[in-house]
Design a protein around this motif. Structure first.
Motif, PDB file in Angstrom:
ATOM      1  N   VAL A  91      17.694   6.110  10.541  1.00  0.00           N
ATOM      2  CA  VAL A  91      18.491   4.903  10.309  1.00  0.00           C
ATOM      3  C   VAL A  91      19.272   5.037   9.004  1.00  0.00           C
ATOM      4  O   VAL A  91      20.470   4.705   8.936  1.00  0.00           O
ATOM      5  N   LEU A  92      18.617   5.522   7.963  1.00  0.00           N
ATOM      6  CA  LEU A  92      19.286   5.686   6.673  1.00  0.00           C
ATOM      7  C   LEU A  92      20.431   6.686   6.776  1.00  0.00           C
ATOM      8  O   LEU A  92      21.513   6.469   6.205  1.00  0.00           O
TER       9      LEU A  92
ATOM     10  N   LEU B 127      25.102  -4.366  12.961  1.00  0.00           N
ATOM     11  CA  LEU B 127      24.058  -5.383  12.968  1.00  0.00           C
ATOM     12  C   LEU B 127      22.963  -5.118  11.932  1.00  0.00           C
ATOM     13  O   LEU B 127      22.400  -6.050  11.363  1.00  0.00           O
ATOM     14  N   ILE B 128      22.650  -3.843  11.699  1.00  0.00           N
ATOM     15  CA  ILE B 128      21.524  -3.548  10.807  1.00  0.00           C
ATOM     16  C   ILE B 128      21.957  -3.202   9.392  1.00  0.00           C
ATOM     17  O   ILE B 128      21.105  -3.127   8.490  1.00  0.00           O
ATOM     18  N   ARG B 129      23.262  -3.002   9.168  1.00  0.00           N
ATOM     19  CA  ARG B 129      23.704  -2.511   7.858  1.00  0.00           C
ATOM     20  C   ARG B 129      23.244  -3.407   6.713  1.00  0.00           C
ATOM     21  O   ARG B 129      22.571  -2.945   5.784  1.00  0.00           O
ATOM     22  N   GLU B 130      23.582  -4.682   6.767  1.00  0.00           N
ATOM     23  CA  GLU B 130      23.251  -5.560   5.648  1.00  0.00           C
ATOM     24  C   GLU B 130      21.756  -5.833   5.518  1.00  0.00           C
ATOM     25  O   GLU B 130      21.217  -5.796   4.404  1.00  0.00           O
TER      26      GLU B 130
ATOM     27  N   ALA C  68      27.726   5.420  24.456  1.00  0.00           N
ATOM     28  CA  ALA C  68      26.810   5.685  23.341  1.00  0.00           C
ATOM     29  C   ALA C  68      27.460   5.353  22.002  1.00  0.00           C
ATOM     30  O   ALA C  68      26.843   4.732  21.141  1.00  0.00           O
ATOM     31  N   ASP C  69      28.731   5.767  21.830  1.00  0.00           N
ATOM     32  CA  ASP C  69      29.394   5.493  20.560  1.00  0.00           C
ATOM     33  C   ASP C  69      29.538   3.996  20.320  1.00  0.00           C
ATOM     34  O   ASP C  69      29.383   3.517  19.198  1.00  0.00           O
ATOM     35  N   ARG C  70      29.830   3.239  21.381  1.00  0.00           N
ATOM     36  CA  ARG C  70      30.001   1.798  21.232  1.00  0.00           C
ATOM     37  C   ARG C  70      28.686   1.134  20.841  1.00  0.00           C
ATOM     38  O   ARG C  70      28.647   0.299  19.923  1.00  0.00           O
ATOM     39  N   VAL C  71      27.599   1.478  21.534  1.00  0.00           N
ATOM     40  CA  VAL C  71      26.283   0.925  21.196  1.00  0.00           C
ATOM     41  C   VAL C  71      25.902   1.293  19.767  1.00  0.00           C
ATOM     42  O   VAL C  71      25.392   0.476  18.997  1.00  0.00           O
TER      43      VAL C  71
END
Length: 207
Positions: free
Chosen positions: A50-51, A12-15, A2-5
């Protein structure tokens, strides 16, 4: 697993998400580096988990409505991200026990939205007793978080992280659903004070 995913997904979604919602985080250093933590936040959009995930340096385990776990592919993803199911509109004891176990026994960060649903402008939402129960039974630091956002494209988002709350006035009491609701309400009052106090040293009392 879970931590790796979780960490891969965050990279991937940060930027892309920062391009959509410019993000400012206040008080990130207030999140303990290890040990169980309960993050309690206001809730205005499906973007909020997500935020929060981008605002906090450690993986967060969120409750997610059980219907999502019936969707092939999505179920694998959200489980991989550390989410666990909850039956909305009920006192889902299994979900509450999972939250307590993750925080107290496994030393994880658990994210809760004590109001139980998204809060629309001008609409009053009452905190749910389950959040108060998890806060007291887990015995871990309870940290209020305020998300200030209108969720429009390129509109700034400010996430304010407060200091752990003092819930000791309730710790040794025999509590019912009514008292758990009072605890949840006190937590949310601390959350909504954060923008004015920026963020405060908060002590929550029972009176």
């Amino acid at each position: 697993m879970a931590d790796r995913v979780y960490r891969v997904a965050r990279v991937l979604i940060r930027e892309p998400l920062r391009a959509l919602f410019p993000l400012q985080v206040m008080g990130r250093e207030r999140i303990p580096e290890r040990g169980g933590v309960l993050l309690c936040a206001n809730h205005g959009s499906n973007w909020d988990p997500v935020l929060l995930g981008l605002s906090v340096p450690r993986p967060i385990h969120f409750m997610a409505k059980e219907e999502l776990f019936r969707i092939p592919g999505l179920s694998w993803l959200i489980r991989g991200l550390g989410a666990f199911p909850v039956r909305r509109g009920t006192a889902d004891r299994a979900a509450l026990k999972t939250a307590v176990h993750l925080a107290r026994e496994e030393g994880r960060v658990v994210g809760l939205f004590p109001e139980g649903t998204r809060r629309r402008p001008g609409r009053e939402v009452h905190p749910m007793p389950g959040a108060g129960m998890v806060a007291l039974r887990s015995g871990v630091p309870v940290i209020p978080v305020h998300i200030d956002a209108d969720y429009r494209w390129r509109s700034p988002v400010v996430v304010r992280i407060g200091l752990p709350l003092d819930l000791t006035p309730w710790v040794h009491l025999r509590l019912s659903s009514r008292e758990y609701t009072e605890v949840a309400r006190a937590i949310m009052e601390a959350v909504y004070r954060l923008p004015e106090e920026g963020p405060p040293v908060t002590k929550v009392g029972s009176g």
